[in-house]
Design an enzyme around this catalytic site. Structure first.
Site, PDB file in Angstrom:
ATOM      1  N   ASP A  53       0.332  -1.888   0.184  1.00  0.00           N
ATOM      2  CA  ASP A  53       0.291  -0.134  -0.608  1.00  0.00           C
ATOM      3  C   ASP A  53       0.671   1.249   0.107  1.00  0.00           C
ATOM      4  O   ASP A  53       0.889   2.384   0.205  1.00  0.00           O
ATOM      5  CB  ASP A  53      -0.652  -0.231   1.142  1.00  0.00           C
ATOM      6  CG  ASP A  53      -0.125  -0.642   2.784  1.00  0.00           C
ATOM      7  OD1 ASP A  53       0.825  -0.702   2.433  1.00  0.00           O
ATOM      8  OD2 ASP A  53      -0.927   0.718   3.348  1.00  0.00           O
ATOM      9  N   GLU A  54       1.943   1.142  -0.382  1.00  0.00           N
ATOM     10  CA  GLU A  54       2.901   2.562  -0.709  1.00  0.00           C
ATOM     11  C   GLU A  54       3.312   2.510  -1.595  1.00  0.00           C
ATOM     12  O   GLU A  54       4.182   1.201  -2.601  1.00  0.00           O
ATOM     13  CB  GLU A  54       4.324   2.548   1.049  1.00  0.00           C
ATOM     14  CG  GLU A  54       3.188   2.178   1.910  1.00  0.00           C
ATOM     15  CD  GLU A  54       4.451   2.320   2.886  1.00  0.00           C
ATOM     16  OE1 GLU A  54       4.907   3.705   3.885  1.00  0.00           O
ATOM     17  OE2 GLU A  54       4.740   2.004   3.094  1.00  0.00           O
TER      18      GLU A  54
END
Lengths: 360, 369
Positions: A53-54
């Site tokens: 998620d980054e």
């Protein structure tokens, strides 16, 4: 309230009796992650994932179209919020380390700009543990030498740090001073595979060798599938084990002939596990990794005492194609039926985290 | 302790036990050589707990006793001492040992002799007696086939098997297997011992006496004791189950080839120069009616091609082998010709001397893509 990442639910509930528990939906998570990436792709083609998620985005050169870094960050933040309904935190900086650091400084739904003019005020007072790649062990080593903040690290003599941590000491010093110049990968660019591994935190703690065996087989199958899809074989198998106090270790061993057969990988992983775990604590998380990769199409010296491996290899390839056509659960090892709660995950599809190639 | 002994005898004894002196050990006492003098004999011992060697020589003993000396220094010193006679004496108050020969004199610090794990000889009821030249031949013709990697400990040793007046030694690294048989003069019980390759090699090195002599092997649990001449060796055995090697020896072959050993060896050695590909030295062998065509191809370096005359019976065949495994066996065959027997390009093949049915070498091919 003191609830931490990785804590088990009952402990968290003890700390916070009114805790609202939302069940995870990993598929949804991945879908949103993918959709967010589609938004990023409107601004640059240099997008590098860091975990699921980054992402790092290099927007150099897009200023005259979309505005400066802060402007783009704000547009992205607003678009993700309005189009996907989730909040993102963005760090804007001239290097990857500080961008990541900035994204963690203000949460949620916020933007932090770390520039060459303000990083000494913004970054240096932070605890050194906030810096990327300073984990528990490194933090302890730094603490022993009175390095508590990122500023402490930046101001140290780089030679002392090299003595303390080797090459890594110099790298971390560069990070602390903002000298990190690692490029951000192009979209779709994949690094050369050095090892293939899967790990999982299990739905419940593993308490005996049978539990461990199930998980190791699930992981080994995924590792084997991925090795095959890359056309590789591994000559070293490594396992990582983390107990319910989150203490972890890794062990590895060589196998006599390179393999991509899941049974061979699992057998070696089990051997390593049995030789190295004493069951003083239940296990929270397990990982299996194949390393020292060689190409799969090389010559094979046949073995006198083992039947020709090619039968087992083609069996596994057949299973691959069955799963491709009919889904991953169309064919399973019998053992997987024993506790399908425990084994009912597919590390290959759900858990592949493309690793962080930070220092290439 | 005070003794006089012959220098060359002492040197021989030190050299004999020296291989058992531990070099890397947390126990300093194991880096020493133990000397015990009694009944006109001087016994030297060394052990690293894997192997223990004892060697006894004649000595003129004025005062019996036991001492331990630094293995490294004692061995270098004895080799260089002048004259024929050496005097070794202790002075208890200083804990040093005086060694005198000719005009030179050394005082060596001694290690505490009471700490040395003195070897206990194994007494089994039915020891095996075998001639030294026979045992040496068994070892030399097989030990090279053992595995080196410790990941599979069972293959780092040779299997010594005795059955019906026959003694066999088998060694394999799972890719090739060497088997040598001989007959025993006296019958014995059946037994199987897996002896570490290191110890076998050491034994072969020591079995070089000019006159034929008997070697006595006795064993118990996980140890074997080997006695010959004035030497006694005790070694740990490798524990575990040696796989059934009889199964991997093909019962029959569809192709047999007779080739001159030396010509074949030279050709394979030349072709293998360009055969380095990864970790294997893959060379291809094309067996035709009257010749063997040996080729290798390394895309990064070049190609090699050579033919050797041969007599073939059965079907022609093209097969790939690790050239090293072929060279190893050819170097150990003394006969003029060898018999190379094969079935298919993916099944094990066999190489034997044409005059010795007691020596068999099995080799697996390499599957090339």
């Amino acid at each position: 309230m003191g609830v931490k990442t990785g804590e088990v639910l009952w402990q968290a509930k003890q700390k916070c009796p009114g805790l609202v528990i939302v069940p995870p939906d990993f598929k949804k998570y991945l879908r949103f992650s993918r959709m967010a990436r589609e938004i990023y792709a409107d601004y640059t083609n240099q997008i590098e994932a860091f975990g699921i998620d980054e992402n790092w985005l290099d927007v150099t050169g897009a200023e005259h179209i979309s505005g400066d870094g802060e402007k783009i960050a704000d547009t992205i933040r607003q678009r993700v919020k309005s189009e996907l309904g989730v909040t993102v935190s963005v760090g804007v900086s001239w290097n990857k380390t500080f961008a990541k650091l900035g994204s963690d400084m203000k949460k949620p739904d916020a933007i932090t700009v770390i520039s060459e003019n303000n990083f000494k005020q913004k970054v240096w007072p932070l605890p050194v543990g906030d810096l990327l790649y300073v984990g528990r062990a490194t933090k302890q080593k730094f603490a022993n030498r009175a390095i508590f903040t990122i500023g402490d690290l930046a101001k140290r003599n780089v030679r002392d740090l090299k003595l303390l941590l080797g090459v890594w000491g110099e790298t971390l010093w560069q990070f602390a001073n903002g000298f990190d110049n690692a490029p951000i990968r192009q979209l779709g660019e994949e690094s050369i595979v050095k090892s293939v591994g899967n790990s999982t935190t299990t739905v419940r703690d593993l308490v005996n060798i049978e539990d461990v065996k199930l998980i190791i087989y699930v992981l080994a199958e995924s590792v084997a599938v991925r090795l095959r899809s890359h056309g590789l074989k591994c000559t070293t198998v490594a396992i990582s084990v983390r107990n319910n106090e989150l203490i972890s270790f890794e062990r590895q061993g060589k196998i006599s002939t390179p393999t991509f057969v899941s049974g061979d990988i699992a057998a070696k992983a089990m051997e390593l596990f049995k030789a190295n775990y004493t069951w003083d604590k239940p296990i929270r998380s397990l990982g299996v990794r194949g390393a020292d990769l060689v190409t799969a199409d090389r010559h094979i010296q046949l073995n006198l005492f083992k039947c020709d491996q090619s039968d087992r290899e083609s069996l596994e390839r057949t299973i691959d194609s069955l799963r491709e056509r009919f889904g991953s659960y169309c064919i399973q090892r019998c053992a997987m039926m024993i506790d399908s709660n425990l084994t009912g995950f597919n590390p290959k599809n759900d858990h592949v985290i493309h690793p962080v190639a930070f220092t290439r | 302790m005070k003794i006089f002994c012959n220098r060359s005898q002492l040197q021989h004894a030190v050299q004999t036990v020296q291989k058992a002196v531990a070099s890397k050990t947390p126990l300093p006492i194991l880096t020493g050589i133990y000397l015990e003098a009694k009944n006109d004999k001087l016994e030297l011992q060394a052990t690293d707990y894997e192997i223990g060697i004892s060697c006894t020589i004649d000595a003129n003993i004025e005062q019996p006793g036991a001492i331990v000396l630094s293995g490294r220094y004692f061995q270098e010193m004895v080799r260089k001492l002048p004259g024929e006679s050496i005097e070794i004496s202790t002075s208890t108050e200083e804990r040093t040992i005086k060694i005198t020969a000719g005009n030179s004199q050394f005082n060596l610090l001694s290690l505490p002799a009471e700490e040395f794990p003195v070897l206990r000889q194994i007494n089994s009821e039915n020891p095996i007696i075998v001639k030294d030249y026979c045992l040496r031949e068994l070892i030399k013709k097989t030990v090279f086939a053992c595995a080196n990697d410790e990941a599979r400990p069972i293959f780092t040793g040779g299997l010594l098997e005795i059955k019906d007046q026959e003694i066999r030694l088998v060694a394999t690294n799972t890719h090739r297997l060497a088997l040598k048989k001989d007959s025993l003069e006296s019958g014995s019980d059946q037994m199987k011992l897996i002896i570490p390759a290191k110890i076998l090699s050491e034994l072969a090195r020591l079995l070089v006496g000019e006159d034929a002599q008997d070697v006595t092997l006795s064993w118990q649990k996980n140890q074997v004791g080997i006695a010959f001449d004035n030497v006694y060796i005790i070694s740990r055995l490798i524990e575990g189950q040696f796989p059934d090697y009889n199964k991997v020896i093909p019962p029959s072959y569809t192709t047999t080839i007779e080739i001159n050993t030396d010509e074949f060896l030279a050709a394979v050695e030349r072709v293998s120069l360009l055969a380095k590909d990864g970790e294997y030295n893959v060379a291809k062998f094309n067996f035709t009616n009257d010749e063997v065509i040996i080729t290798s191809n390394n895309p990064d370096v070049g190609k090699a091609y050579e033919t050797v005359n041969a007599t073939l019976s059965g079907n022609g065949l093209e097969i790939a082998f690790n050239a090293k495994y072929i060279i190893d066996i050819l170097k150990n065959i003394d006969s003029e010709n060898i018999i190379f027997s094969l079935n298919t390009e993916l099944s094990p093949a066999c190489i034997t001397p044409d005059n010795d049915s007691n020596y068999t070498y099995i080799i697996t091919p390499v599957r090339t893509n």
